[in-house]
Design an enzyme around this catalytic site. Structure first.
Site, PDB file in Angstrom:
ATOM      1  CB  SER A  19      -1.152  -0.250   1.156  1.00 58.55           C
ATOM      2  OG  SER A  19      -1.939  -0.986   0.955  1.00 58.55           O
ATOM      3  CE  LYS A  73      -9.878  -4.896   5.156  1.00 55.92           C
ATOM      4  NZ  LYS A  73     -10.034  -5.811   3.739  1.00 55.92           N
ATOM      5  N   GLY A 145     -15.105 -14.678   5.233  1.00 51.57           N
ATOM      6  CA  GLY A 145     -14.531 -13.668   5.897  1.00 51.57           C
ATOM      7  C   GLY A 145     -14.999 -12.227   5.644  1.00 51.57           C
TER       8      GLY A 145
HETATM    9  P1  NAP Z   1     -10.607 -13.338   6.814  1.00 49.07           P
HETATM   10  O1  NAP Z   1     -11.812 -12.375   7.476  1.00 49.07           O
HETATM   11  O2  NAP Z   1      -9.592 -13.966   7.733  1.00 49.07           O
HETATM   12  O3  NAP Z   1     -11.300 -14.380   5.970  1.00 49.07           O
HETATM   13  C1  NAP Z   1     -10.710 -15.629   5.434  1.00 49.07           C
HETATM   14  C2  NAP Z   1     -11.648 -16.333   4.928  1.00 49.07           C
HETATM   15  O4  NAP Z   1     -10.782 -17.410   4.473  1.00 49.07           O
HETATM   16  C3  NAP Z   1     -12.357 -17.130   6.136  1.00 49.07           C
HETATM   17  O5  NAP Z   1     -13.928 -17.521   5.588  1.00 49.07           O
HETATM   18  C4  NAP Z   1     -11.499 -18.507   6.526  1.00 49.07           C
HETATM   19  O6  NAP Z   1     -12.333 -19.474   6.995  1.00 49.07           O
HETATM   20  C5  NAP Z   1     -11.140 -18.659   4.980  1.00 49.07           C
HETATM   21  N1  NAP Z   1     -10.121 -19.656   5.154  1.00 49.07           N
HETATM   22  C6  NAP Z   1      -8.963 -19.488   5.850  1.00 49.07           C
HETATM   23  N2  NAP Z   1      -7.892 -20.323   5.518  1.00 49.07           N
HETATM   24  C7  NAP Z   1      -8.647 -21.433   4.968  1.00 49.07           C
HETATM   25  C8  NAP Z   1      -8.448 -22.706   4.759  1.00 49.07           C
HETATM   26  N3  NAP Z   1      -7.106 -23.164   4.819  1.00 49.07           N
HETATM   27  N4  NAP Z   1      -9.477 -23.403   3.795  1.00 49.07           N
HETATM   28  C9  NAP Z   1     -10.743 -23.028   3.635  1.00 49.07           C
HETATM   29  N5  NAP Z   1     -10.784 -21.654   4.015  1.00 49.07           N
HETATM   30  C10 NAP Z   1     -10.234 -20.841   4.802  1.00 49.07           C
HETATM   31  O7  NAP Z   1      -9.658 -12.503   5.531  1.00 49.07           O
HETATM   32  P2  NAP Z   1     -10.166 -11.435   4.596  1.00 49.07           P
HETATM   33  O8  NAP Z   1     -10.037  -9.981   5.030  1.00 49.07           O
HETATM   34  O9  NAP Z   1     -11.337 -12.038   4.005  1.00 49.07           O
HETATM   35  O10 NAP Z   1      -8.936 -11.705   3.362  1.00 49.07           O
HETATM   36  C11 NAP Z   1      -9.017 -12.918   2.826  1.00 49.07           C
HETATM   37  C12 NAP Z   1      -8.102 -12.861   1.615  1.00 49.07           C
HETATM   38  O11 NAP Z   1      -8.573 -11.686   0.726  1.00 49.07           O
HETATM   39  C13 NAP Z   1      -6.664 -12.399   2.022  1.00 49.07           C
HETATM   40  O12 NAP Z   1      -5.602 -13.158   1.438  1.00 49.07           O
HETATM   41  C14 NAP Z   1      -6.452 -10.950   1.689  1.00 49.07           C
HETATM   42  O13 NAP Z   1      -5.073 -10.589   1.476  1.00 49.07           O
HETATM   43  C15 NAP Z   1      -7.212 -10.862   0.369  1.00 49.07           C
HETATM   44  N6  NAP Z   1      -7.710  -9.539   0.075  1.00 49.07           N
HETATM   45  C16 NAP Z   1      -7.498  -9.025  -1.211  1.00 49.07           C
HETATM   46  C17 NAP Z   1      -7.875  -7.870  -1.259  1.00 49.07           C
HETATM   47  C18 NAP Z   1      -7.289  -7.127  -2.675  1.00 49.07           C
HETATM   48  O14 NAP Z   1      -7.677  -5.800  -2.784  1.00 49.07           O
HETATM   49  N7  NAP Z   1      -6.825  -7.924  -3.631  1.00 49.07           N
HETATM   50  C19 NAP Z   1      -8.719  -6.970  -0.505  1.00 49.07           C
HETATM   51  C20 NAP Z   1      -9.270  -7.776   0.818  1.00 49.07           C
HETATM   52  C21 NAP Z   1      -8.462  -9.147   0.957  1.00 49.07           C
HETATM   53  P3  NAP Z   1     -12.527 -19.580   8.603  1.00 49.07           P
HETATM   54  O15 NAP Z   1     -13.490 -18.636   9.071  1.00 49.07           O
HETATM   55  O16 NAP Z   1     -13.023 -20.816   8.730  1.00 49.07           O
HETATM   56  O17 NAP Z   1     -11.183 -19.395   9.322  1.00 49.07           O
END
Ligand code: NAP
Length: 305
Positions: A19, A73, A145
């Site tokens: 960022s 967040k 998530g």
């Molecule tokens: P989060 O709130 O922690 O949610 C992650 C989700 O992934 C949860 O549903 C979690 O399930 C699931 N998960 C984690 N490990 C897993 C596994 N081994 N098998 C199956 N499901 C799994 O995180 P987030 O904020 O949503 O972010 C998620 C990803 O998106 C990150 O990599 C982040 O860098 C990316 N992201 C990218 C952008 C972009 O601009 N490109 C923006 C936002 C986020 P559980 O609840 O069961 O743990």
């Protein structure tokens, strides 16, 4: 606008964040003096004092804008004066700005994703057709998530039908519930994110989106979609993970000759939207995208040396 702007990012860990690179490039391109700093804040409860201290800096005008990322967040909401309708609906804030002495939370992940999706030729072409025909396309969102909440909200607002596949189906059901209650459209279904359910899932899908961190550096050999199952026919694959640019999921999509996009476009779009909120200036997306991609390509080469 002030002569020098101080912006920053709250989250943890922030070691690999790009960022600052994107926002400092935005300052340069927009001809604005300023800087964008990282504020590592431990997860709650350990990070409480630090979070409060950064928020207070903003109230005092020492900071002009903040982004928020994992794990704050949602927790940051309690420290703000108002939420805009998008962040209220998504229950997550990724951008904070000050207006009339009030700290306001918004969420540019939603518009960041929707804008980047619209940049993909396949969905740009279909945009007006989608709006007019009432014949919704169907997306499969992997993960439930914070990012999934933003993606689901954005897709629904553009008329998509959505199925959420999550390893904890109760998390997916929670998202479905909040939307199915408020929109009365009943357009969200949920399934478990496992081999059997994905094999049995026969709905015609136009878009699969990975919102889990699977495949992200350093665990680059992981993929949320089982290798032995082909993606649904003629589906577009969108992986929110952007480091590496070519994840296992993107490699699989290419091997199956499917359209695909990494999360770098969304990252740049959400950053540009935040920058616009703070400065009133739209930074040049393509320059930001090229800068971010170059940086990630070079770091990959460094690691391979
Ligand atoms: P989060 O709130 O922690 O949610 C992650 C989700 O992934 C949860 O549903 C979690 O399930 C699931 N998960 C984690 N490990 C897993 C596994 N081994 N098998 C199956 N499901 C799994 O995180 P987030 O904020 O949503 O972010 C998620 C990803 O998106 C990150 O990599 C982040 O860098 C990316 N992201 C990218 C952008 C972009 O601009 N490109 C923006 C936002 C986020 P559980 O609840 O069961 O743990």
């Amino acid at each position: 606008m002030k002569k020098y702007l101080n912006l920053g990012l709250i989250g943890y860990p922030l070691g690999h964040s790009i960022s600052p690179l994107i926002h400092n490039e935005s300052f340069k391109a927009a001809g604005i003096d300023g800087n964008y700093r990282l504020f590592p804040v431990l997860p709650m409860p350990n990070g409480e004092n630090e979070l409060l201290s950064v928020i207070e800096k903003m109230r005092r005008g020492e900071l002009d804008g903040l982004n928020v990322t994992i794990p704050h967040k949602t927790t940051v909401i309690d420290y703000l004066d108002r939420l805009d309708p998008v962040s209220r609906a998504v229950e997550a804030v990724n951008t904070i700005y000050l207006k009339d002495d009030l700290l306001i939370g918004t969420n540019t992940d939603v518009s960041g994703f929707i804008n980047d999706l619209a940049r993909q030729p396949r969905f740009a072409e279909n945009k007006s057709a989608l709006r007019n025909s009432g014949d919704s396309q169907h997306a499969l969102v992997l993960g439930a998530g914070g990012a999934a909440r933003a993606i689901v909200y954005g897709l629904l607002s553009k008329g998509w039908k959505v199925t959420i596949a999550a390893r904890r189906i109760e998390q997916a059901n929670k998202i479905a519930h909040s939307h199915n209650n408020s929109s009365k459209l009943n357009t969200i279904k949920t399934i478990s994110l496992n081999k059997l359910e994905l094999l049995g899932f026969k709905t015609r899908i136009s878009l699969v989106i990975n919102t889990t961190p699977l495949g992200m550096f350093p665990d680059t050999d992981k993929c949320p979609w089982p290798n032995v199952i082909p993606f649904p026919q003629d589906t577009f694959i969108y992986d929110l993970v952007y480091n590496p640019l070519e994840t296992k999921m993107i490699q699989k999509a290419r091997a199956e000759k499917l359209g695909n996009a990494s999360g770098i476009g969304m990252l740049v779009e959400q950053a540009a939207e935040s920058f616009f909120i703070w400065t009133g200036v739209q930074p040049p997306r393509q320059i930001l995208l090229d800068t971010a991609i170059n940086y990630l390509d070079n770091s990959k080469k460094e690691i391979q040396k």
